[in-house]
Design an enzyme around this catalytic site. Structure first.
Site, PDB file in Angstrom:
ATOM      1  N   ARG A   1     -10.159 -11.779   1.970  1.00 20.62           N
ATOM      2  CA  ARG A   1     -10.964 -12.898   1.445  1.00 20.62           C
ATOM      3  C   ARG A   1     -10.208 -14.208   1.556  1.00 20.62           C
ATOM      4  NH1 ARG A   1     -11.375  -9.714  -4.143  1.00 20.62           N
ATOM      5  NH2 ARG A   1     -11.138  -8.020  -2.638  1.00 20.62           N
TER       6      ARG A   1
ATOM      7  N   LYS B   1       0.834  -1.193   0.000  1.00 12.65           N
ATOM      8  CA  LYS B   1       0.000   0.000   0.000  1.00 12.65           C
ATOM      9  C   LYS B   1       0.875   1.251   0.000  1.00 12.65           C
ATOM     10  CE  LYS B   1      -3.969  -1.854   2.598  1.00 12.65           C
ATOM     11  NZ  LYS B   1      -4.987  -1.635   1.547  1.00 12.65           N
TER      12      LYS B   1
HETATM   13  N1  BES Z   1      -8.072  -3.853   4.272  1.00  6.95           N
HETATM   14  C1  BES Z   1      -8.248  -3.468   2.926  1.00  6.95           C
HETATM   15  C2  BES Z   1      -9.581  -2.754   2.677  1.00  6.95           C
HETATM   16  C3  BES Z   1      -9.721  -1.379   3.270  1.00  6.95           C
HETATM   17  C4  BES Z   1      -9.255  -0.280   2.589  1.00  6.95           C
HETATM   18  C5  BES Z   1     -10.374  -1.217   4.464  1.00  6.95           C
HETATM   19  C6  BES Z   1      -9.449   0.977   3.130  1.00  6.95           C
HETATM   20  C7  BES Z   1     -10.558   0.034   4.997  1.00  6.95           C
HETATM   21  C8  BES Z   1     -10.096   1.140   4.334  1.00  6.95           C
HETATM   22  C9  BES Z   1      -8.220  -4.692   2.013  1.00  6.95           C
HETATM   23  O1  BES Z   1      -7.417  -5.745   2.444  1.00  6.95           O
HETATM   24  C10 BES Z   1      -7.688  -4.238   0.721  1.00  6.95           C
HETATM   25  O2  BES Z   1      -6.590  -3.764   0.679  1.00  6.95           O
HETATM   26  N2  BES Z   1      -8.476  -4.363  -0.323  1.00  6.95           N
HETATM   27  C11 BES Z   1      -8.101  -3.925  -1.619  1.00  6.95           C
HETATM   28  C12 BES Z   1      -8.626  -4.934  -2.608  1.00  6.95           C
HETATM   29  C13 BES Z   1      -8.105  -4.727  -4.005  1.00  6.95           C
HETATM   30  C14 BES Z   1      -6.636  -5.026  -4.065  1.00  6.95           C
HETATM   31  C15 BES Z   1      -8.875  -5.650  -4.924  1.00  6.95           C
HETATM   32  C16 BES Z   1      -8.745  -2.576  -1.863  1.00  6.95           C
HETATM   33  O3  BES Z   1      -9.876  -2.353  -1.454  1.00  6.95           O
HETATM   34  O4  BES Z   1      -8.079  -1.715  -2.436  1.00  6.95           O
HETATM   35 ZN    ZN Z   2      -5.389  -5.564   1.854  1.00  8.25          ZN
END
Ligand code: BES
Ligand code: ZN
Ligand code: ZN
Length: 481
Positions: A332, A258
């Protein structure tokens, strides 16, 4: 903080709060009426006006607290608002005079008390230089009402508030303190309430074939855990309702890392697991007459020489293979193995999972509603109703084969990400592939709800405890006879 219920206001009370309905400020006596007028106080839920009075030798601090239209949510907001005002004010004890407020019934008084208790949660663990005047002082709220002593009924409310507080603490604690093993430690005390705990370590999960959950964990030096918390309050032998939580104690994204800005927020990527633990605490604490199990998958998602690579294929406990195209779509992967395990272990007819699963959900709904996806209309409706009742609101999203197609992989059974569009839905479709025939299942994407940047009705900014009251209410309204 202690909450007491009495019939009559204590004449020697030096800090007294008067609940006032919207539009009824004009009926107050001369002193309070003037205070209301000066503060433009009209009794809106949570509004406060203050004044002082001399009674003989004693100086009194008097507060008007608006209770709006008098709904349960209004009363909770009012109780919370009073505590927020007084918590660090130097006041140690406040008396609330419901006795003079007219037709307030027991439920109203209890709702006010609930708001007060919920709003009292805070985390000062790491503030070693807190100035004296910033420390919490409020210790006792004495509520005088025509209903008199409500302490017998209060026990259940208080248990639910304790569950919410556990969740808030787990979510707020930093990721170097709460990680998979210590999350489990923080839940051990549930055994004192009669909850049966079972913990799986890495070796056991390997033997069970949880390749997806372990794939996420393998980039971290902190070993993963799967924690099951079982409350047997219902008919022996009846299948339990199972709650499942995403417990990523820190989500860096892994190799699909990230951006640096705001990454600290991913300490609350265990908000689903936190809500499940808090809900079990609430349900056990009030001795609910239902069989309920909470299962949480606990991992840390880190980049490392041993971390999963984009392109890796993992085999889940269900036997289905997953092509991991983005290691940041890790929730997931954790949930799918937890879902498979829970079905094997408990043969439930109902599963509800909670997860801070997708950023896309925050884009869709912001911070007012969590998203709900379900394969069963009754389960969806029951959860949505429980959400309205507990002010943990839900908004339903669709599932369909057309979305499901988007996560077919050219080389494995499934890929862990679809296109950017509809990202929350394809995440839900992924989980659905692990839910057995005949199981009613709902997935709650709480990504926008676990944490708040501004104060809410019954919490200050920070960890909200979202989900605990929703799950507790769902059990109370649908599974306790
Ligand atoms: N934990 C994150 C989702 C999230 C993002 C929660 C911002 C709260 C605030 C999750 O694991 C994630 O990173 N999801 C990705 C999925 C994508 C790579 C398909 C996302 O939402 O960007
Ligand atoms: Zn994530
Ligand atoms: Zn995550």
């Amino acid at each position: 903080m202690d909450i007491q219920f009495v019939a009559q206001i204590d004449a020697s009370a030096d800090v007294v709060a008067f609940p006032v309905r919207k539009g009824e400020a004009s009926a107050l006596g001369a002193l309070l009426g003037a205070a209301a007028k000066q503060a433009r106080f009209e009794g809106a839920a949570g509004a406060i006006a203050e004044t002082a009075a001399i009674d003989g030798e004693q100086a009194k601090r008097l507060l008007l607290v608006g209770i709006g239209e008098g709904s349960v949510h209004d009363l909770e907001r009012a109780g919370a608002s009073l505590v927020a005002r007084l918590q660090t004010s130097g006041v140690t004890k406040v008396h609330v005079d419901f006795a003079s407020a007219g037709q307030t019934d027991e439920d109203d008084v209890l709702a006010f008390a609930m708001g007060a208790k919920l709003r009292n949660w805070r985390i000062d663990t790491y503030r070693t230089r807190l100035a004296d005047n910033a420390k919490s002082t409020l210790q006792t709220v004495v509520i005088a009402s025509p209903a008199g002593d409500l302490s017998a009924r209060w026990g259940s409310y208080s248990a639910v508030a304790d569950g919410v507080a556990l969740t808030q603490t787990l979510v707020a604690e930093p990721p170097n303190i709460v990680y998979p093993e210590t999350f489990v430690d923080r839940c051990q005390h549930l055994a004192d309430l009669g909850v049966e705990l079972e913990v799986l370590d890495e070796r056991q999960m390997k033997a069970l074939g949880m390749g997806a959950l372990l794939g996420v964990a393998q980039g971290s030096t902190r070993p993963p855990r799967l924690l099951a918390m079982r409350w047997n309050g219902g008919t022996p032998g009846d299948a339990p309702v199972v709650f499942i939580g995403k417990g990523v104690t820190f989500d860096t994204g892994g190799i699909s890392i990230k951006p640096a800005a705001g990454m600290d927020m991913m300490k609350w990527d265990m908000g689903g697991a936190g809500a499940v633990a808090g809900a079990i605490k609430a349900i056990a604490g009030r001795k609910a007459k239902a069989n309920v199990v909470g299962v949480v998958g606990l991992v840390e998602n880190m980049p490392d020489g041993n971390a999963m690579r984009p392109g890796d294929i993992v085999t889940t406990m269900s036997g289905q293979t997953v092509e991991v195209l983005n290691t940041d779509a890790e929730g997931r992967l954790v949930l799918c193995d937890a879902i498979t395990w829970a079905q094997k272990a408990y043969d439930p007819k109902i599963i509800v999972d909670l997860a801070t699963l997708t950023g896309a959900m925050v884009i869709s709904l912001g911070h007012e509603y969590a998203g709900i996806f379900a394969n069963d209309d009754k389960l969806a409706a029951d959860l949505i109703a429980a959400g309205e009742g507990s002010n943990n609101k839900l908004w339903r999203f669709p599932l369909s084969p057309a979305y499901d197609k988007l996560i077919d992989s050219p080389i494995a059974d499934i890929k862990n990400v679809g296109p950017r569009e509809g990202g929350s839905i394809t995440a839900a479709q992924f989980l659905k592939r692990f839910v057995g025939e005949g199981v009613a299942w709902a997935h709650l994407d709480i990504a926008g709800m676990a944490w708040a940047d501004k104060d809410g009705a019954v919490y200050g900014k920070g960890a909200t405890g979202y989900g605990v009251r929703l799950l507790d209410r769902y059990i109370a309204d649908n599974h306790e006879g």
